[in-house]
Design a protein around this motif. Structure first.
Motif, PDB file in Angstrom:
ATOM      1  N   LEU A  75      91.306  84.408  61.497  1.00  0.00           N
ATOM      2  CA  LEU A  75      92.387  83.430  61.409  1.00  0.00           C
ATOM      3  C   LEU A  75      93.672  84.027  60.822  1.00  0.00           C
ATOM      4  O   LEU A  75      94.714  83.371  60.822  1.00  0.00           O
ATOM      5  N   GLY A  76      93.581  85.248  60.297  1.00  0.00           N
ATOM      6  CA  GLY A  76      94.751  85.897  59.732  1.00  0.00           C
ATOM      7  C   GLY A  76      95.150  85.342  58.374  1.00  0.00           C
ATOM      8  O   GLY A  76      96.338  85.308  58.045  1.00  0.00           O
ATOM      9  N   GLU A 127      95.075  69.905  57.982  1.00  0.00           N
ATOM     10  CA  GLU A 127      94.321  70.014  59.237  1.00  0.00           C
ATOM     11  C   GLU A 127      93.843  71.450  59.469  1.00  0.00           C
ATOM     12  O   GLU A 127      92.698  71.679  59.854  1.00  0.00           O
ATOM     13  N   PHE A 128      94.716  72.423  59.222  1.00  0.00           N
ATOM     14  CA  PHE A 128      94.342  73.824  59.379  1.00  0.00           C
ATOM     15  C   PHE A 128      93.188  74.175  58.443  1.00  0.00           C
ATOM     16  O   PHE A 128      92.226  74.836  58.845  1.00  0.00           O
ATOM     17  N   LYS A 129      93.303  73.714  57.185  1.00  0.00           N
ATOM     18  CA  LYS A 129      92.250  73.991  56.212  1.00  0.00           C
ATOM     19  C   LYS A 129      90.926  73.371  56.648  1.00  0.00           C
ATOM     20  O   LYS A 129      89.880  74.018  56.565  1.00  0.00           O
ATOM     21  N   VAL A 144      82.626  84.168  55.337  1.00  0.00           N
ATOM     22  CA  VAL A 144      83.953  83.616  55.063  1.00  0.00           C
ATOM     23  C   VAL A 144      85.006  84.698  55.299  1.00  0.00           C
ATOM     24  O   VAL A 144      86.060  84.442  55.885  1.00  0.00           O
ATOM     25  N   THR A 145      84.715  85.902  54.882  1.00  0.00           N
ATOM     26  CA  THR A 145      85.662  87.008  55.054  1.00  0.00           C
ATOM     27  C   THR A 145      85.938  87.269  56.532  1.00  0.00           C
ATOM     28  O   THR A 145      87.096  87.463  56.923  1.00  0.00           O
ATOM     29  N   ALA A 146      84.893  87.264  57.360  1.00  0.00           N
ATOM     30  CA  ALA A 146      85.074  87.507  58.794  1.00  0.00           C
ATOM     31  C   ALA A 146      85.901  86.393  59.436  1.00  0.00           C
ATOM     32  O   ALA A 146      86.792  86.669  60.249  1.00  0.00           O
ATOM     33  N   VAL A 147      85.632  85.162  59.081  1.00  0.00           N
ATOM     34  CA  VAL A 147      86.391  84.033  59.631  1.00  0.00           C
ATOM     35  C   VAL A 147      87.844  84.123  59.181  1.00  0.00           C
ATOM     36  O   VAL A 147      88.770  83.919  59.975  1.00  0.00           O
ATOM     37  N   ALA A 148      88.064  84.451  57.925  1.00  0.00           N
ATOM     38  CA  ALA A 148      89.427  84.573  57.404  1.00  0.00           C
ATOM     39  C   ALA A 148      90.197  85.651  58.161  1.00  0.00           C
ATOM     40  O   ALA A 148      91.362  85.450  58.524  1.00  0.00           O
TER      41      ALA A 148
END
Length: 69
Positions: free
Chosen positions: A30-31, A7-9, A23-27
């Motif tokens: 989300l930590g 679900e998290f993924k 993707v890097t900014a979103v990561a």
């Protein structure tokens, strides 16, 4: 190694799809590792039939793994 729920993924991938952020900014938000999120994102694209030519979907990978055993 930390394990994340399916679900998290899914939610993380949906966040990448719904924003103009990298993707890097979103990561970072989300930590999680950008490498992990990028891997999940590419696999989700393959599962939707949008991957690179010859890239296996999750179901195909599982079948291949099963057959090799």
């Amino acid at each position: 190694m930390k394990r994340y729920t399916a679900e998290f993924k899914r939610d993380a991938i949906a966040l990448v799809d719904s924003t103009s952020k990298t993707v890097t900014a979103v990561a970072r938000e989300l930590g999680i590792s950008p490498k992990s999120l990028r891997s999940w994102y590419w696999q989700a694209k393959a599962d939707r039939g949008e991957g690179a030519p010859g890239e296996l979907a999750t179901a195909e990978r599982e079948e291949l793994r099963r057959l090799r055993r």
